[in-house]
Write an enzyme that holds these catalytic residues in place. Structure first.
Site, PDB file in Angstrom:
ATOM      1  N   LYS A  10      42.608  42.516  45.022  1.00  0.00           N
ATOM      2  CA  LYS A  10      41.260  43.058  44.836  1.00  0.00           C
ATOM      3  C   LYS A  10      40.529  43.055  46.182  1.00  0.00           C
ATOM      4  O   LYS A  10      41.013  42.517  47.173  1.00  0.00           O
ATOM      5  CB  LYS A  10      40.452  42.222  43.837  1.00  0.00           C
ATOM      6  CG  LYS A  10      41.120  42.000  42.483  1.00  0.00           C
ATOM      7  CD  LYS A  10      41.210  43.249  41.642  1.00  0.00           C
ATOM      8  CE  LYS A  10      41.896  42.959  40.305  1.00  0.00           C
ATOM      9  NZ  LYS A  10      42.182  44.200  39.550  1.00  0.00           N
ATOM     10  N   SER A  70      44.244  49.637  39.317  1.00  0.00           N
ATOM     11  CA  SER A  70      42.938  48.999  39.462  1.00  0.00           C
ATOM     12  C   SER A  70      42.389  49.069  40.886  1.00  0.00           C
ATOM     13  O   SER A  70      41.195  48.864  41.093  1.00  0.00           O
ATOM     14  CB  SER A  70      42.996  47.538  39.005  1.00  0.00           C
ATOM     15  OG  SER A  70      43.741  46.758  39.916  1.00  0.00           O
TER      16      SER A  70
END
EC number: 3.4.21.89
Length: 210
Positions: free
Chosen positions: A125, A75
């Site tokens: 993230k 991701s």
């Protein structure tokens, strides 16, 4: 992106001779004293060199300031790839707030815990908006406060749109660099700053310290 439990900081300090990195004998004696004060039950081999004792103290202190985590998914590609070891430092946010562009490690928010994810799972993230910012995605472009962001770090152009939203106080908006393959704030909402446990510093592959 789920992350495995923290690993020891092995491989981050090169095995140099003590004379190359110890400033003086007094520091060695001080470190040894600290070691025995903090860990009185630790049984080191008789004749264990002072350099090793100091290195052990440094590693223990480092573990409180930083940690290494295993990257388990794609991701955050291409910035981080599956199998990488990412180093998070825990000091910066004691003195400042997360900023746009920071890559952060965080405990999963309540929305994901309510879906059955363990509260101790850690994601990684990139911060793209901070409290009070307006954020949206139009025609594959990230727009924050009306300004289009040129994202040279993403894997591919975004294939989605997102309605404009204003971030509440105490929250940031995070997304993975692999925009089309990331479970992030688009799915579960703004991230509480209190969930952040560290800031990304660097990464390395397993082969780099074998």
């Amino acid at each position: 992106m789920a992350m495995a439990p923290p690993r020891l900081l092995r491989g981050l300090i090169a095995p140099l001779p003590a004379s190359d990195w110890l400033p003086c004998n007094q520091l060695v004696a001080s470190a040894s004293s600290l070691l025995h004060r903090w860990l009185p039950s630790l049984a080191l081999p008789r004749g264990c060199p002072d350099g090793f004792k100091l290195l052990l103290v440094l590693l223990l202190v480092s573990a409180a300031l930083a940690e290494v985590r295993f990257v388990a998914s794609s991701s955050m590609a291409p910035t981080l790839r599956p199998g990488d070891r990412a180093v998070a430092e825990k000091v910066s946010y004691l003195f400042r707030s997360p900023a746009v562009g920071d890559i952060v490690f965080f405990r999963v928010p309540m929305a994901l815990q309510n879906c059955g994810l363990n509260k101790d799972v850690v994601f990684i993230k990139r911060v793209l908006a901070t409290p009070g910012d307006f954020i949206e995605v139009r025609q594959g472009q990230l727009i924050v406060n009306g300004v289009v962001h040129k994202e040279t770090y993403i894997a591919t152009q975004s294939s989605y749109t997102m309605e404009a939203m204003r971030l509440p106080e105490g929250h940031v908006f995070v997304m993975g660099d692999n925009r089309n393959n990331s479970c992030d704030s688009r799915a579960w909402g703004p991230l509480p700053i209190g969930n952040i446990v560290g800031r990304y510093m660097m990464s390395f592959t397993r082969s780099s310290f074998q």
